[in-house]
Design an enzyme around this catalytic site. Structure first.
Site, PDB file in Angstrom:
ATOM      1  N   GLY A  16      17.089 -13.818   0.494  1.00 33.71           N
ATOM      2  CA  GLY A  16      17.166 -14.190  -0.895  1.00 33.71           C
ATOM      3  C   GLY A  16      16.663 -13.508  -1.857  1.00 33.71           C
ATOM      4  O   GLY A  16      17.186 -13.325  -2.816  1.00 33.71           O
ATOM      5  N   SER A  68      11.297 -18.918  -5.882  1.00 34.85           N
ATOM      6  CA  SER A  68      11.534 -19.359  -7.149  1.00 34.85           C
ATOM      7  C   SER A  68      12.960 -19.688  -7.451  1.00 34.85           C
ATOM      8  O   SER A  68      13.762 -19.178  -7.331  1.00 34.85           O
ATOM      9  CB  SER A  68      11.136 -18.065  -8.093  1.00 34.85           C
ATOM     10  OG  SER A  68      11.517 -18.299  -9.318  1.00 34.85           O
ATOM     11  N   GLU A 100      14.041 -19.656  31.050  1.00 37.08           N
ATOM     12  CA  GLU A 100      14.936 -20.240  31.545  1.00 37.08           C
ATOM     13  C   GLU A 100      16.256 -20.479  30.812  1.00 37.08           C
ATOM     14  O   GLU A 100      17.140 -20.402  31.441  1.00 37.08           O
ATOM     15  CB  GLU A 100      14.624 -21.515  32.187  1.00 37.08           C
ATOM     16  CG  GLU A 100      13.870 -21.478  33.793  1.00 37.08           C
ATOM     17  CD  GLU A 100      12.541 -20.604  33.690  1.00 37.08           C
ATOM     18  OE1 GLU A 100      11.740 -21.082  32.655  1.00 37.08           O
ATOM     19  OE2 GLU A 100      12.350 -19.868  34.318  1.00 37.08           O
ATOM     20  N   ASP A 129      12.600 -13.100  10.184  1.00 39.30           N
ATOM     21  CA  ASP A 129      13.994 -13.779  10.629  1.00 39.30           C
ATOM     22  C   ASP A 129      14.705 -12.686  11.155  1.00 39.30           C
ATOM     23  O   ASP A 129      15.702 -12.918  11.970  1.00 39.30           O
ATOM     24  CB  ASP A 129      14.674 -14.538   9.660  1.00 39.30           C
ATOM     25  CG  ASP A 129      13.881 -15.533   9.066  1.00 39.30           C
ATOM     26  OD1 ASP A 129      12.876 -16.270   9.812  1.00 39.30           O
ATOM     27  OD2 ASP A 129      14.279 -16.047   8.013  1.00 39.30           O
ATOM     28  N   ARG A 151       0.834  -1.152  -0.019  1.00 39.58           N
ATOM     29  CA  ARG A 151       0.013   0.060   0.146  1.00 39.58           C
ATOM     30  C   ARG A 151       0.789   1.224   0.047  1.00 39.58           C
ATOM     31  O   ARG A 151       0.556   2.317  -0.683  1.00 39.58           O
ATOM     32  CB  ARG A 151      -0.929   0.066   1.295  1.00 39.58           C
ATOM     33  CG  ARG A 151      -1.816   1.216   1.222  1.00 39.58           C
ATOM     34  CD  ARG A 151      -2.780   0.857   2.798  1.00 39.58           C
ATOM     35  NE  ARG A 151      -3.564   1.640   2.931  1.00 39.58           N
ATOM     36  CZ  ARG A 151      -3.371   2.913   3.792  1.00 39.58           C
ATOM     37  NH1 ARG A 151      -1.928   2.897   4.533  1.00 39.58           N
ATOM     38  NH2 ARG A 151      -4.071   3.773   4.335  1.00 39.58           N
ATOM     39  N   ARG A 170       0.551   3.870  -3.041  1.00 43.77           N
ATOM     40  CA  ARG A 170       0.294   5.109  -2.891  1.00 43.77           C
ATOM     41  C   ARG A 170       1.090   6.250  -3.094  1.00 43.77           C
ATOM     42  O   ARG A 170       0.721   7.265  -3.624  1.00 43.77           O
ATOM     43  CB  ARG A 170      -0.651   5.217  -1.741  1.00 43.77           C
ATOM     44  CG  ARG A 170      -1.929   4.468  -1.855  1.00 43.77           C
ATOM     45  CD  ARG A 170      -3.026   4.830  -0.690  1.00 43.77           C
ATOM     46  NE  ARG A 170      -4.170   3.934  -0.883  1.00 43.77           N
ATOM     47  CZ  ARG A 170      -5.114   3.865   0.127  1.00 43.77           C
ATOM     48  NH1 ARG A 170      -4.833   4.367   1.191  1.00 43.77           N
ATOM     49  NH2 ARG A 170      -6.351   3.265  -0.228  1.00 43.77           N
ATOM     50  N   ARG A 195      16.169 -24.874  42.004  1.00 41.76           N
ATOM     51  CA  ARG A 195      15.967 -23.710  42.682  1.00 41.76           C
ATOM     52  C   ARG A 195      14.421 -23.621  43.006  1.00 41.76           C
ATOM     53  O   ARG A 195      13.855 -22.364  43.623  1.00 41.76           O
ATOM     54  CB  ARG A 195      15.968 -22.589  41.537  1.00 41.76           C
ATOM     55  CG  ARG A 195      17.453 -22.194  41.273  1.00 41.76           C
ATOM     56  CD  ARG A 195      17.910 -20.807  40.745  1.00 41.76           C
ATOM     57  NE  ARG A 195      17.112 -20.744  39.537  1.00 41.76           N
ATOM     58  CZ  ARG A 195      17.453 -21.053  38.123  1.00 41.76           C
ATOM     59  NH1 ARG A 195      18.715 -21.531  38.109  1.00 41.76           N
ATOM     60  NH2 ARG A 195      16.951 -20.738  37.176  1.00 41.76           N
TER      61      ARG A 195
HETATM   62  O1  F6P Z   1      12.232 -16.845   6.287  1.00 41.44           O
HETATM   63  C1  F6P Z   1      11.297 -16.884   7.070  1.00 41.44           C
HETATM   64  C2  F6P Z   1      10.831 -18.283   7.358  1.00 41.44           C
HETATM   65  O2  F6P Z   1       9.451 -18.351   7.972  1.00 41.44           O
HETATM   66  C3  F6P Z   1      11.879 -18.809   8.193  1.00 41.44           C
HETATM   67  O3  F6P Z   1      11.876 -18.640   9.594  1.00 41.44           O
HETATM   68  C4  F6P Z   1      11.665 -20.419   8.126  1.00 41.44           C
HETATM   69  O4  F6P Z   1      12.567 -21.053   8.400  1.00 41.44           O
HETATM   70  C5  F6P Z   1      11.259 -20.417   6.809  1.00 41.44           C
HETATM   71  O5  F6P Z   1      10.705 -19.031   6.223  1.00 41.44           O
HETATM   72  C6  F6P Z   1      10.036 -21.406   6.338  1.00 41.44           C
HETATM   73  O6  F6P Z   1       9.743 -21.589   4.989  1.00 41.44           O
HETATM   74  P1  F6P Z   1       8.680 -22.066   4.200  1.00 41.44           P
HETATM   75  O7  F6P Z   1       7.515 -21.126   4.469  1.00 41.44           O
HETATM   76  O8  F6P Z   1       8.962 -22.203   2.777  1.00 41.44           O
HETATM   77  O9  F6P Z   1       8.398 -23.486   4.904  1.00 41.44           O
END
Ligand code: F6P
Length: 324
Positions: free
Chosen positions: A105, A74, A188, A128, A22, A26, A212
Site C-alpha cells: 500500500g 492513512s 505436518e 508479508d 539510518r 547517513r 503414523r
Molecule cells: O502487512 C503487515 C501485517 O502485519 C499483515 O501481516 C497483517 O495482516 C497486518 O499487517 C495487520 O495490520 P495491523 O497492524 O494494522 O493490525
C-alpha cells in the site's frame, strides 16, 4: 538538484525499518543533503510532522525493532485531496525528494506522488513478503525466525500431551510466512490463501499423522486462508472424533512484527536505504530499492504499484512432499 529529503515509514512496522532509516539518513548526509524524518507515515506527511535527522540522531537504532518515526495506515492519503495536501506540505517545507519505507500500500502511495511529479523512491519493507520488486523484504527474516521459535516450542508441549496444534501466522493475503515457517519448522501441514484447503482435508492430514504414530501434528495456518484457525477450530469442535489428537490453536499475530531485527534484516535495511538514496543522487526517481537474485537493485514503482508477488508453486509442492 536535491538538497533536502524526507523519509517516512508507512503501513505495518517491520524489524529492520530503523536500519533503513539510518541507512537513508547517513547516506544522504554523506552527500551533503539535509534529512527530515516524517512522523507517522503519510498521516504525518499531510500534517507536516517533520523532525530533522542527524548522524547522531540515528545512532543506537539499528538494533531496535519497530520504527523510531512511527507508522500509520492513512485513509486520507488514499484520497486525491489527501495526496494534494501531502504534496503542498512537502513544497512548503522545501523538501526536494521523499523516501518511502514500506510495503504494498505504501509503495502504491509513493507511486501516486511520483505520478504527480514529485521525486520519490521506495524501500521494500513488509513482513508479508508480497511486494513485487524484491525477492525478500525488510522484516521477513526476523518474523520468520519468531514464527519458527514458536513452532519449535509448541511442538515440545504438543508432543508431551499428544496434541495437534493450529498455529496462525501473519501475512495478510499472502501465505509466504506460513509456507516457509511450515517447511523450516517441519510442520505436518500448511494452510495457505493460495491453495484452497477444506477443514476435512486438514482433518485428514492430522489423522494421517496420528496413524503414523506421531506424538504431535503441527498445522501452520496463514491468517488470510479461506479457512483460518478460528473456522478450523470451530469445525473440529463439531468433529472431534476425526483427529485422534486433542486440538489447541495459537495465534501469533503482532508478536511476529515486534521483534528486534536479526543480522539479515539489519543488513538488508541498511543496504536498501542506502540504495534508494544513491539512486536519487543519480537522478533515478520513481523506483523501489529491493533485493533481486541476491543483488541490491531498483525496479520502477510503475511495475510494482497495485501488484502482489506470487508464491513459488515449487515450494508449495515441496511442503507437501516433506510433511511426512
Ligand atoms: O502487512 C503487515 C501485517 O502485519 C499483515 O501481516 C497483517 O495482516 C497486518 O499487517 C495487520 O495490520 P495491523 O497492524 O494494522 O493490525
Amino acid at each position: 538538484m536535491i538538497q533536502r529529503i524526507g523519509v517516512l515509514t508507512s503501513g505495518g512496522d517491520a524489524p529492520g525499518m530503523n536500519a533503513a532509516i539510518r541507512g537513508v539518513t547517513r547516506t544522504a548526509l554523506d552527500l551533503g543533503w539535509q534529512v527530515m524524518g516524517v512522523r507517522h507515515g503519510y498521516t504525518g506527511l499531510i500534517a507536516g510532522e517533520f523532525i530533522e535527522l542527524t548522524v547522531r540522531g540515528v545512532g543506537g537504532i539499528i538494533q531496535l525493532g519497530g520504527t523510531i518515526l512511527g507508522s500509520a495506515r492513512s485513509k486520507e492519503f488514499q484520497t486525491e485531496e489527501g495526496r494534494l495536501s501531502a504534496l503542498a506540505t512537502l513544497k512548503e517545507n522545501q523538501i526536494d525528494g521523499l523516501i518511502v519505507i514500506g510495503g504494498n500500500g505504501s509503495q502504491t502511495g509513493a507511486y501516486s506522488l511520483w505520478q504527480m511529479g514529485f521525486p520519490v523512491n521506495g524501500v521494500a519493507s513488509t513482513i508479508d513478503n508480497d511486494l513485487v520488486g524484491s525477492d525478500i523484504t525488510i522484516g521477513v527474516d526476523t518474523a520468520l525466525n519468531i514464527a519458527l521459535e514458536a513452532i519449535d516450542r509448541l511442538k515440545v508441549t504438543a508432543s508431551s500431551h499428544q496434541r495437534a496444534f493450529l498455529i496462525e501466522v501473519m501475512g495478510r493475503k499472502c501465505g509466504y510466512l506460513a509456507l516457509m515457517s511450515g517447511i523450516a519448522g517441519g510442520a505436518e501441514g500448511v494452510v495457505l490463501p493460495e491453495v484452497e484447503t477444506t477443514p476435512e482435508q486438514v482433518a485428514e492430514i492430522i489423522q494421517a499423522a496420528y496413524e503414523r504414530g506421531k506424538t504431535h501434528a503441527i498445522i501452520v495456518v496463514a491468517e488470510g486462508a479461506i479457512y483460518g484457525s478460528q473456522k478450523l477450530s470451530e469445525y473440529f469442535i463439531e468433529h472431534k472424533h476425526r483427529l485422534g489428537y486433542e486440538l489447541r490453536a495459537t495465534t501469533l499475530g503482532h508478536v511476529q512484527r515486534g521483534g528486534a531485527p536479526g543480522a539479515f534484516d539489519r543488513l538488508l535495511g541498511t543496504r536498501l536505504g542506502a540504495c534508494a538514496v544513491e539512486a536519487m543522487a543519480q537522478g533515478e526517481y520513481g523506483v523501489l530499492a529491493g533485493s533481486i537474485g541476491s543483488k541490491i537493485t531498483t525496479t520502477p514503482l510503475a511495475e510494482i504499484a497495485g501488484k502482489t508477488k506470487l508464491l513459488d508453486p515449487n515450494l508449495i509442492r515441496l511442503a507437501g512432499v516433506l510433511a511426512r
